[in-house]
Write a protein that holds these residues in place. Sequence first.
Motif, PDB file in Angstrom:
ATOM      1  N   ALA A  91       0.831  -1.205   0.000  1.00 22.27           N
ATOM      2  CA  ALA A  91       0.000   0.000   0.000  1.00 22.27           C
ATOM      3  C   ALA A  91       0.865   1.254   0.000  1.00 22.27           C
ATOM      4  N   TRP A  92       1.940   1.246   0.796  1.00 27.68           N
ATOM      5  CA  TRP A  92       2.799   2.419   0.889  1.00 27.68           C
ATOM      6  C   TRP A  92       3.521   2.689  -0.423  1.00 27.68           C
ATOM      7  N   VAL A  93       4.179   1.687  -0.979  1.00 29.70           N
ATOM      8  CA  VAL A  93       5.041   1.937  -2.130  1.00 29.70           C
ATOM      9  C   VAL A  93       4.226   2.302  -3.372  1.00 29.70           C
ATOM     10  N   THR A  94       3.030   1.742  -3.523  1.00 25.85           N
ATOM     11  CA  THR A  94       2.194   2.127  -4.665  1.00 25.85           C
ATOM     12  C   THR A  94       1.593   3.514  -4.468  1.00 25.85           C
ATOM     13  N   ALA A  95       1.152   3.824  -3.260  1.00 27.90           N
ATOM     14  CA  ALA A  95       0.579   5.151  -2.999  1.00 27.90           C
ATOM     15  C   ALA A  95       1.624   6.243  -3.140  1.00 27.90           C
ATOM     16  N   LEU A  96       2.844   5.978  -2.655  1.00 27.19           N
ATOM     17  CA  LEU A  96       3.933   6.947  -2.801  1.00 27.19           C
ATOM     18  C   LEU A  96       4.195   7.235  -4.269  1.00 27.19           C
ATOM     19  N   THR A  97       4.265   6.191  -5.071  1.00 26.07           N
ATOM     20  CA  THR A  97       4.541   6.362  -6.497  1.00 26.07           C
ATOM     21  C   THR A  97       3.420   7.135  -7.175  1.00 26.07           C
ATOM     22  N   ALA A  98       2.180   6.791  -6.850  1.00 24.15           N
ATOM     23  CA  ALA A  98       1.036   7.478  -7.451  1.00 24.15           C
ATOM     24  C   ALA A  98       1.023   8.955  -7.094  1.00 24.15           C
ATOM     25  N   ALA A  99       1.411   9.291  -5.883  1.00 25.13           N
ATOM     26  CA  ALA A  99       1.322  10.672  -5.404  1.00 25.13           C
ATOM     27  C   ALA A  99       2.442  11.564  -5.916  1.00 25.13           C
ATOM     28  N   THR A 100       3.564  10.981  -6.283  1.00 27.22           N
ATOM     29  CA  THR A 100       4.737  11.813  -6.580  1.00 27.22           C
ATOM     30  C   THR A 100       5.112  11.886  -8.055  1.00 27.22           C
ATOM     31  N   LEU A 101       4.793  10.866  -8.837  1.00 22.84           N
ATOM     32  CA  LEU A 101       5.203  10.899 -10.242  1.00 22.84           C
ATOM     33  C   LEU A 101       4.230  11.721 -11.080  1.00 22.84           C
ATOM     34  N   PRO A 102       4.731  12.603 -11.920  1.00 19.68           N
ATOM     35  CA  PRO A 102       3.857  13.334 -12.845  1.00 19.68           C
ATOM     36  C   PRO A 102       3.327  12.383 -13.915  1.00 19.68           C
ATOM     37  N   GLU A 103       2.200  12.751 -14.502  1.00 21.02           N
ATOM     38  CA  GLU A 103       1.584  11.892 -15.511  1.00 21.02           C
ATOM     39  C   GLU A 103       2.292  12.024 -16.855  1.00 21.02           C
ATOM     40  N   GLY A 104       2.398  10.906 -17.554  1.00 20.27           N
ATOM     41  CA  GLY A 104       2.827  10.923 -18.942  1.00 20.27           C
ATOM     42  C   GLY A 104       4.315  11.011 -19.190  1.00 20.27           C
ATOM     43  N   LEU A 105       5.129  11.019 -18.139  1.00 20.54           N
ATOM     44  CA  LEU A 105       6.581  11.079 -18.316  1.00 20.54           C
ATOM     45  C   LEU A 105       7.178   9.712 -17.999  1.00 20.54           C
ATOM     46  N   PRO A 106       8.019   9.185 -18.889  1.00 22.95           N
ATOM     47  CA  PRO A 106       8.567   7.848 -18.653  1.00 22.95           C
ATOM     48  C   PRO A 106       9.643   7.852 -17.569  1.00 22.95           C
ATOM     49  N   TYR A 107       9.561   6.874 -16.697  1.00 18.52           N
ATOM     50  CA  TYR A 107      10.581   6.634 -15.678  1.00 18.52           C
ATOM     51  C   TYR A 107      10.909   5.136 -15.692  1.00 18.52           C
ATOM     52  N   PRO A 108      11.622   4.681 -16.728  1.00 22.89           N
ATOM     53  CA  PRO A 108      11.851   3.235 -16.865  1.00 22.89           C
ATOM     54  C   PRO A 108      12.614   2.626 -15.695  1.00 22.89           C
ATOM     55  N   ARG A 109      13.531   3.370 -15.106  1.00 26.15           N
ATOM     56  CA  ARG A 109      14.273   2.825 -13.962  1.00 26.15           C
ATOM     57  C   ARG A 109      13.347   2.633 -12.759  1.00 26.15           C
ATOM     58  N   LEU A 110      12.445   3.580 -12.545  1.00 28.12           N
ATOM     59  CA  LEU A 110      11.499   3.437 -11.441  1.00 28.12           C
ATOM     60  C   LEU A 110      10.510   2.313 -11.711  1.00 28.12           C
ATOM     61  N   HIS A 111      10.093   2.174 -12.949  1.00 26.25           N
ATOM     62  CA  HIS A 111       9.175   1.089 -13.297  1.00 26.25           C
ATOM     63  C   HIS A 111       9.820  -0.259 -12.982  1.00 26.25           C
ATOM     64  N   ALA A 112      11.072  -0.422 -13.391  1.00 26.54           N
ATOM     65  CA  ALA A 112      11.775  -1.683 -13.129  1.00 26.54           C
ATOM     66  C   ALA A 112      12.002  -1.891 -11.642  1.00 26.54           C
ATOM     67  N   ALA A 113      12.376  -0.819 -10.943  1.00 26.64           N
ATOM     68  CA  ALA A 113      12.649  -0.940  -9.509  1.00 26.64           C
ATOM     69  C   ALA A 113      11.378  -1.229  -8.722  1.00 26.64           C
ATOM     70  N   LEU A 114      10.278  -0.588  -9.094  1.00 26.94           N
ATOM     71  CA  LEU A 114       9.020  -0.856  -8.396  1.00 26.94           C
ATOM     72  C   LEU A 114       8.596  -2.308  -8.608  1.00 26.94           C
ATOM     73  N   GLY A 115       8.711  -2.790  -9.836  1.00 25.33           N
ATOM     74  CA  GLY A 115       8.403  -4.183 -10.087  1.00 25.33           C
ATOM     75  C   GLY A 115       9.267  -5.110  -9.247  1.00 25.33           C
ATOM     76  N   GLY A 116      10.540  -4.752  -9.080  1.00 27.71           N
ATOM     77  CA  GLY A 116      11.434  -5.553  -8.257  1.00 27.71           C
ATOM     78  C   GLY A 116      11.036  -5.566  -6.793  1.00 27.71           C
ATOM     79  N   VAL A 117      10.632  -4.407  -6.265  1.00 30.31           N
ATOM     80  CA  VAL A 117      10.188  -4.335  -4.873  1.00 30.31           C
ATOM     81  C   VAL A 117       8.929  -5.177  -4.667  1.00 30.31           C
ATOM     82  N   LEU A 118       7.978  -5.046  -5.573  1.00 33.11           N
ATOM     83  CA  LEU A 118       6.727  -5.805  -5.443  1.00 33.11           C
ATOM     84  C   LEU A 118       6.988  -7.307  -5.539  1.00 33.11           C
TER      85      LEU A 118
END
Length: 243
Positions: A91-118
């Motif tokens: 709940a924390w890591v997904t909510a943090l990501t949703a609240a802080t990342l702007p829409e429509g801008l690619p963050y491939p490193r964060l996408h990969a890292a979030l998948g790794g954490v999950l």
Amino acid sequence: MHLRAEAILLSVRAHGEHGAIVRALTESDGVQPGYVRGGRSRALRPVLQPANLIQGEWRARTEEQLAGLTVELLHSRAPMFGEPLPAAALAWVTALTAATLPEGLPYPRLHAALGGVLDAIEAAPAARGWAVALVRYELLLLAELGFGLDLERCAATGTSEDLAFVSPKSGIAVSRAGALGYENRLLALPAFLTAGGAADWEDILAGLRLTGHFLARDLLIGRGADLMAARARLVDRLLRAVA
């Protein structure tokens, strides 16, 4: 506007009587919001669970219009929400990501890292298996959004040796020699953030204090009270698990 992509579901908010507004993180197109018709139905509620991996299709007549979104479940992490500690982390890591990342801008490193954490949380519900990854993700998030810490050299002496603290003001590392007499004003820098490898619980909790300070100060100021409360609940559960 038409986009079809795999995405990590970040947040779900009820909209109208039956629908839901969803935010999901794609690899190439960043955070994408969309309206899911019937998103509050019994059939879709298990699909629209933060941390799930979905195949999404977004369609809108214009770039400014909120896209309609249809979803297909690729991988469910819903069972993890039956365990209090993994549930708090997801709940924390997904909510943090949703609240802080702007829409429509690619963050491939964060996408990969979030998948790794999950994946780590799912593979090892015992927190020792994923807490290090969570701290590293928070540190990467700060860096990707322009608030990276400088953990390469000492703010006082310039040395890269024996770095043990971080200035809460500048975010720059401080060596033991440079911190002499000021240790209680600084944040501890756990070794795993500079040297890599595993970490004991003392270092993990120090890492969470470090990233928590800069998240609250730089990313969540003025809008993060609820989010930081969720993080505090997670840290409290970690402390109880350690005890």
